[in-house]
Write a protein that holds these residues in place. Sequence first.
Motif, mmCIF file in Angstrom:
data_model
loop_
_atom_site.group_PDB
_atom_site.id
_atom_site.type_symbol
_atom_site.label_atom_id
_atom_site.label_comp_id
_atom_site.label_asym_id
_atom_site.label_seq_id
_atom_site.Cartn_x
_atom_site.Cartn_y
_atom_site.Cartn_z
ATOM 1 N N UNK A 28 0.803 -1.234 0.000
ATOM 2 C CA UNK A 28 0.000 0.000 0.000
ATOM 3 C C UNK A 28 0.837 1.286 0.000
ATOM 4 N N UNK A 32 -0.071 5.414 -4.490
ATOM 5 C CA UNK A 32 -0.253 6.726 -5.131
ATOM 6 C C UNK A 32 0.175 6.699 -6.603
ATOM 7 N N UNK A 74 -8.880 -4.085 -3.183
ATOM 8 C CA UNK A 74 -9.400 -4.032 -4.552
ATOM 9 C C UNK A 74 -8.413 -3.394 -5.519
ATOM 10 N N UNK A 76 -6.143 -2.247 -8.256
ATOM 11 C CA UNK A 76 -5.822 -2.710 -9.609
ATOM 12 C C UNK A 76 -4.303 -2.820 -9.774
ATOM 13 N N UNK A 163 -12.976 -2.077 -21.542
ATOM 14 C CA UNK A 163 -13.432 -0.937 -22.351
ATOM 15 C C UNK A 163 -13.530 -1.327 -23.824
ATOM 16 N N UNK B 35 -8.151 6.755 -2.820
ATOM 17 C CA UNK B 35 -7.346 5.658 -3.346
ATOM 18 C C UNK B 35 -8.085 5.131 -4.576
ATOM 19 N N UNK B 38 -8.236 8.545 -8.634
ATOM 20 C CA UNK B 38 -7.493 9.210 -9.714
ATOM 21 C C UNK B 38 -7.290 8.269 -10.898
ATOM 22 N N UNK B 39 -7.124 6.978 -10.593
ATOM 23 C CA UNK B 39 -6.981 6.005 -11.692
ATOM 24 C C UNK B 39 -8.313 5.807 -12.418
ATOM 25 N N UNK B 42 -8.399 8.723 -14.727
ATOM 26 C CA UNK B 42 -7.457 8.520 -15.843
ATOM 27 C C UNK B 42 -7.993 7.505 -16.849
ATOM 28 N N UNK B 43 -8.604 6.436 -16.346
ATOM 29 C CA UNK B 43 -9.193 5.434 -17.252
ATOM 30 C C UNK B 43 -10.281 6.062 -18.126
ATOM 31 N N UNK B 73 1.711 13.259 -3.498
ATOM 32 C CA UNK B 73 1.111 12.357 -4.485
ATOM 33 C C UNK B 73 -0.375 12.137 -4.197
ATOM 34 N N UNK B 77 -3.690 13.265 -6.334
ATOM 35 C CA UNK B 77 -4.752 12.338 -6.738
ATOM 36 C C UNK B 77 -6.133 12.853 -6.304
ATOM 37 N N UNK B 119 -14.428 1.637 -4.862
ATOM 38 C CA UNK B 119 -13.038 1.145 -4.949
ATOM 39 C C UNK B 119 -12.537 0.767 -3.556
ATOM 40 N N UNK B 138 -10.159 -0.190 -10.405
ATOM 41 C CA UNK B 138 -10.458 1.091 -11.044
ATOM 42 C C UNK B 138 -10.982 0.958 -12.469
ATOM 43 N N UNK B 142 -14.490 2.721 -13.358
ATOM 44 C CA UNK B 142 -14.548 3.686 -14.462
ATOM 45 C C UNK B 142 -15.648 3.273 -15.441
ATOM 46 N N UNK B 359 -4.946 2.171 5.822
ATOM 47 C CA UNK B 359 -4.566 2.639 4.486
ATOM 48 C C UNK B 359 -3.331 3.524 4.558
ATOM 49 N N UNK B 360 -2.454 3.240 5.504
ATOM 50 C CA UNK B 360 -1.294 4.117 5.731
ATOM 51 C C UNK B 360 -1.766 5.557 5.899
#
Lengths: 169, 412
Positions: A28, A32, A74, A76, A163, B35, B38-39, B42-43, B73, B77, B119, B138, B142, B359-360
């Motif tokens: 984890x 980021x 979860x 990715x 997609x 968490x 942002x991905x 982006x997707x 970072x 996000x 997510x 993600x 998306x 989650x840190x």
Amino acid sequence: MKVKGRVWKIEKDGKLMDDIDTDMIYHNKYLHITEQEEMAKYAFSNLEGWQDFPEKARKGDIIFAGENFGCGSSRQHAVDCFIALGINAIVAKSFGAIYKRNAINSGLAVLECNALDMAEVETGDEIEIDFETGEIKKNGICILKAKPMNKIQYAIYLAGNLFRYAEGI
Amino acid sequence: MPTIIEKIFQMHTEDKVEAGNTIWLNIDLRTARDFAGAKVVKNLLKHYSSEYIEDATKTFFTFDCNAPANTIEYANNQQICREFARKNGIKVYDVGRGIGSHVVIEEGLAYPGITAVGTDSHFNILGSVGAFGQGMGDIDIAFVFKTGKTWFEVPETVKVNFIGTPSAPWSAKDLALLCVKELRRKVLGRAIEFYGEIVDELSLAGRITLASMVTEMGGIIGFIPPNREVINFYSKRSGKEIKPVYADDATYEKEIDIDVSNLEPLIALPPSPSNVKRVRDVHDIKVDSVFIGSCTNGRVEDMQAVAKILKGKKIAENITLKVVPATREVWREMMNGEIMKELFNAGAIISHSACAGCASGQIGMTGEGEVQVSTSNRNFKGKQGAGDTYLASPETAAASALTGYITGVDEI
């Protein structure tokens, strides 16, 4: 469709490891990161004895693992890091449910095979997997049968990701 | 006859719902966190020419992992999500509001019978209110933002019957840990339905605790049929008429009976949530830190249980007691009563609402060799820092904070 590749058995004390969770696969502290290429170097970065996997793995390699591979979060990223390394397929005795979806949606081939322990395959052996029949061959001889991909799974795999698959339906 | 998941799915698809079938499932509620959020964005930008999503009124961001961001970072996000949300008219439950899966319950957005995704691998927590919730990656999220649906393989359902009534003091967390131990490998990729006197009487907070650990049991989701408390809660919150989905004479893949008459305080030893022992069998483990919170045990009832044990006492020397309410609403309830004061006076650090250690997040990690008792749901190596994490109930965590050793509440 068939793929060929070199096997990595993810083992501990001579047995395929069970319950390899997403924090072992992709910790984890690197969550980021959003660029897939950058994730390659953190594959198995928190799995004891396997931290150097990204240096040893080659494009096209195939991973063998035990029960419940990818259980946990979860993220990715835990799939993307293997795609970034060029891993061809992951064969496990079973997968965490979310992990399996994430892999399918990203076009990373994942196959389940209960009897994976029985396979006469060592790390480094070249094998061939047929995704439609689930047959796993070594030196042209079928040594194992995994559960074949289901229709939608296979269609997403062929399209490349969810997609692109959805564009075609 | 169909099971709960089959009934809910059939209300959300035109395909034939049958275990093993892959269906297109319409999703009522779509969320992403800081968490993976942002991905998700982006997707969407990468794979679609238009950045607009299917229905902004059904779509939400919930920031709970790194709140407020303690790295640039993460801050970047979060900002990517905010800007995307502004353009699309999506509501953001921004940092401080709390854990997304709890926020959607409190806001009346997730209620019995709906389908929801996020997510967050513990989004199946919504089984606690009889809704279908699922954590996804993600790409899935998306896709759902854009189309309002995704594919799903209908899982088999396992019926779990709790038999008996515990005679010793117990908490919902002990019940959840017992289930992780008993159901591991038996429910992988399955939906669960929980029945028995013990769950009929479980409070909403207790239901959340039990449902939150179905992920650790290996299940897709665990449904607890809504009782009067849950229905009343939603009638007030959502303003909608609530029609819970129940299974009548359903056909299950299998039934598993779990005897709870001997249920007592349990603890999961590192590094696996299924490594469950009785607290009284764990001796001489010196504790360095205690974490009370997470989506598993961050409700006001959990805080109340801790305050009751700590009231008028001081925690052991050199123990760090980290308390993180799941949501801002829980925070307010803690301030209204004596809970906040009692926790503070006992020596606790009380942080704002979020996922925190899992989650840190904002309350710090454990160091090498550090022993932490945590009310959260995962103790995988490295999950909450470099130390060893033991999973237990708020009561056991509080008792351990007082003595400085892993301690059952009956031992203090």
